[in-house]
Design a protein around this motif. Structure first.
Motif, mmCIF file in Angstrom:
data_model
loop_
_atom_site.group_PDB
_atom_site.id
_atom_site.type_symbol
_atom_site.label_atom_id
_atom_site.label_comp_id
_atom_site.label_asym_id
_atom_site.label_seq_id
_atom_site.Cartn_x
_atom_site.Cartn_y
_atom_site.Cartn_z
ATOM 1 N N SER A 79 22.023 58.329 16.703
ATOM 2 C CA SER A 79 22.667 57.123 17.209
ATOM 3 C C SER A 79 23.736 57.522 18.206
ATOM 4 C CB SER A 79 23.308 56.354 16.048
ATOM 5 O OG SER A 79 24.167 55.344 16.518
ATOM 6 N N GLU A 96 25.182 48.920 10.945
ATOM 7 C CA GLU A 96 24.103 48.718 11.919
ATOM 8 C C GLU A 96 22.727 48.764 11.243
ATOM 9 O OE1 GLU A 96 24.071 50.700 16.078
ATOM 10 O OE2 GLU A 96 22.980 52.081 14.757
ATOM 11 N N LEU A 97 22.512 49.766 10.397
ATOM 12 C CA LEU A 97 21.223 49.906 9.720
ATOM 13 C C LEU A 97 20.970 48.760 8.745
ATOM 14 C CD1 LEU A 97 21.344 53.751 9.196
ATOM 15 C CD2 LEU A 97 19.669 52.525 10.590
ATOM 16 N N ARG A 149 22.115 45.689 9.085
ATOM 17 C CA ARG A 149 21.784 44.521 9.918
ATOM 18 C C ARG A 149 20.332 44.573 10.391
ATOM 19 N NH1 ARG A 149 27.183 44.731 13.317
ATOM 20 N NH2 ARG A 149 28.527 43.594 11.895
ATOM 21 N N GLU A 150 19.892 45.766 10.811
ATOM 22 C CA GLU A 150 18.511 45.925 11.278
ATOM 23 C C GLU A 150 17.511 45.560 10.187
ATOM 24 O OE1 GLU A 150 17.956 49.944 12.607
ATOM 25 O OE2 GLU A 150 19.326 49.697 14.311
ATOM 26 N N ARG A 151 17.862 45.848 8.940
ATOM 27 C CA ARG A 151 16.953 45.608 7.818
ATOM 28 C C ARG A 151 17.239 44.303 7.086
ATOM 29 N NH1 ARG A 151 17.163 50.507 9.238
ATOM 30 N NH2 ARG A 151 15.584 52.069 8.749
ATOM 31 N N ASP A 152 18.249 43.578 7.567
ATOM 32 C CA ASP A 152 18.644 42.299 6.972
ATOM 33 C C ASP A 152 18.957 42.438 5.477
ATOM 34 O OD1 ASP A 152 19.318 39.603 7.157
ATOM 35 O OD2 ASP A 152 17.312 38.965 6.546
#
Length: 76
Positions: free
Chosen positions: A65, A13-14, A16-19
């Motif tokens: 989370s 998840e993290l 993905r958030e930061r690409d």
């Protein structure tokens, strides 16, 4: 979901958030990819701290989370 699965999901998840890729995070953090690939299902707090340092976040933010809200009982 158990703690190992929740940690893996949170890392994904993290990223993905930061690409960024898991591979890039592992290189930035100095840890192996086994923590998210399924070969190792028990990250130590030390490993999680290294990942947090690579992401530029605190351990508190890592565990802030909903993934960690309803974990299965590990000891019976």
């Amino acid at each position: 979901m158990n703690i190992g699965e929740a940690v893996k999901e949170r890392i994904i998840e993290l990223c993905r958030e930061r690409d960024i890729s898991i591979n890039k995070l592992c290189n930035m953090s100095g840890v192996t990819q086994s923590i998210v690939s399924g070969r190792n299902n028990s990250a130590t707090i030390s490993t999680i701290k290294k990942l947090c340092d690579g992401l530029g976040i605190t351990i508190q933010k890592f565990f802030a989370s909903n993934l960690f809200s309803d974990l299965e009982q590990e000891i019976e």
